[in-house]
Design an enzyme around this catalytic site. Structure first.
Site, PDB file in Angstrom:
ATOM      1  N   CYS A  70       0.837  -1.197   0.000  1.00  0.00           N
ATOM      2  CA  CYS A  70       0.000   0.000   0.000  1.00  0.00           C
ATOM      3  C   CYS A  70       0.880   1.260   0.000  1.00  0.00           C
ATOM      4  CB  CYS A  70      -0.933   0.002   1.203  1.00  0.00           C
ATOM      5  SG  CYS A  70      -2.204   1.288   1.148  1.00  0.00           S
ATOM      6  N   CYS A 108      -1.286   7.922   7.740  1.00  0.00           N
ATOM      7  CA  CYS A 108      -2.635   7.694   7.220  1.00  0.00           C
ATOM      8  C   CYS A 108      -3.564   7.273   8.356  1.00  0.00           C
ATOM      9  CB  CYS A 108      -2.602   6.611   6.142  1.00  0.00           C
ATOM     10  SG  CYS A 108      -1.665   7.080   4.675  1.00  0.00           S
ATOM     11  N   CYS A 124      -3.842   3.592   9.567  1.00  0.00           N
ATOM     12  CA  CYS A 124      -2.604   2.975  10.053  1.00  0.00           C
ATOM     13  C   CYS A 124      -1.960   3.733  11.213  1.00  0.00           C
ATOM     14  CB  CYS A 124      -1.602   2.866   8.904  1.00  0.00           C
ATOM     15  SG  CYS A 124      -2.202   1.931   7.493  1.00  0.00           S
ATOM     16  N   CYS A 174       7.631   3.976   5.983  1.00  0.00           N
ATOM     17  CA  CYS A 174       6.797   3.789   4.795  1.00  0.00           C
ATOM     18  C   CYS A 174       7.636   3.476   3.565  1.00  0.00           C
ATOM     19  CB  CYS A 174       5.942   5.032   4.538  1.00  0.00           C
ATOM     20  SG  CYS A 174       6.916   6.542   4.361  1.00  0.00           S
TER      21      CYS A 174
END
Length: 218
Positions: free
Chosen positions: A105, A188, A191, A214
């Site tokens: 993602c 985000c 998360c 990330c």
């Protein structure tokens, strides 16, 4: 470069703008450090290039902060995002990919858009600090970014959280209200969780996973 590595963040930014002109941009996720750099950059450059990677999954408070900062400093941010909508991602990979494969993602919604953005730059400015994670512990003020192949500038790399917040309050820099609600590090919405007293500041990122980055700075 040696002298710049020992300079104050404002001087580092002034050097970066002079050295790279329009080929350098600040990347921000609108954390406290990013907000500090936005303030500093606006003091040394009238029309700074500042971009963010919009995953379409930010907290409402983050989107509100973006508008607030743009108005406060009378600037416009460059939005960078994937063409893959959340619904198309769900069709291709299944719903809530961030829960099952957070690395994929992040790759789709952050790393690939960043690659596209950096392809048009000679240098980028980040808000990372060494004490944020082990992956950032060896970061220098100015370094060659081996992952993306350009110059990476980290003006606040040696700062502490206390220095960051001292600057924010001294200069009345707008910041995300979620920081006052137990969210020291904000990504985000799906998360990111609040952090309990005594926990690592990044413990709320991808909770339940070994993941702490990330993929932009590792």
């Amino acid at each position: 470069t040696i002298a710049i590595n020992n300079s104050a963040p404002e001087e580092v930014l002034r050097w970066a703008v002079k050295a790279f002109e329009s080929d350098v941009a600040l990347a921000t996720a609108f954390g406290p450090e990013g907000c500090v750099l936005i303030d500093m950059l606006c003091r040394v450059e009238r029309q700074p290039r500042i971009f963010y990677l919009d995953t379409d999954l930010f907290f409402p408070e983050t989107y509100e902060l973006i508008d607030q900062l743009a108005m406060h400093y009378q600037i416009s941010f460059e939005r960078q995002a994937t063409d893959l909508s959340l619904s198309s991602q769900a069709q291709a990979f299944g719903p809530s990919l961030w829960e099952r494969e957070p690395d994929r993602c992040c790759q789709l919604r952050k790393v690939e858009p960043l690659l596209e953005k950096l392809a048009g730059l000679r240098a980028w400015i980040t808000a990372i600090r060494r004490d944020q994670s082990s992956a950032r512990a060896a970061a220098q003020v100015i370094e060659r970014d081996p992952k993306f192949g350009l110059i990476k500038i980290n003006p606040l790399v040696g700062w502490s959280p206390v220095e960051v917040w001292k600057y924010i309050f001294k200069h009345n820099v707008p910041y995300n209200p979620l920081h006052d609600q137990g969210f020291p590090s904000i990504g985000c919405a799906p998360c990111t969780t609040a952090v309990q007293p005594g926990e690592d500041p990044r413990a709320g990122r991808w909770r339940g996973c070994v993941k702490r980055e990330c993929g932009l700075h590792q």
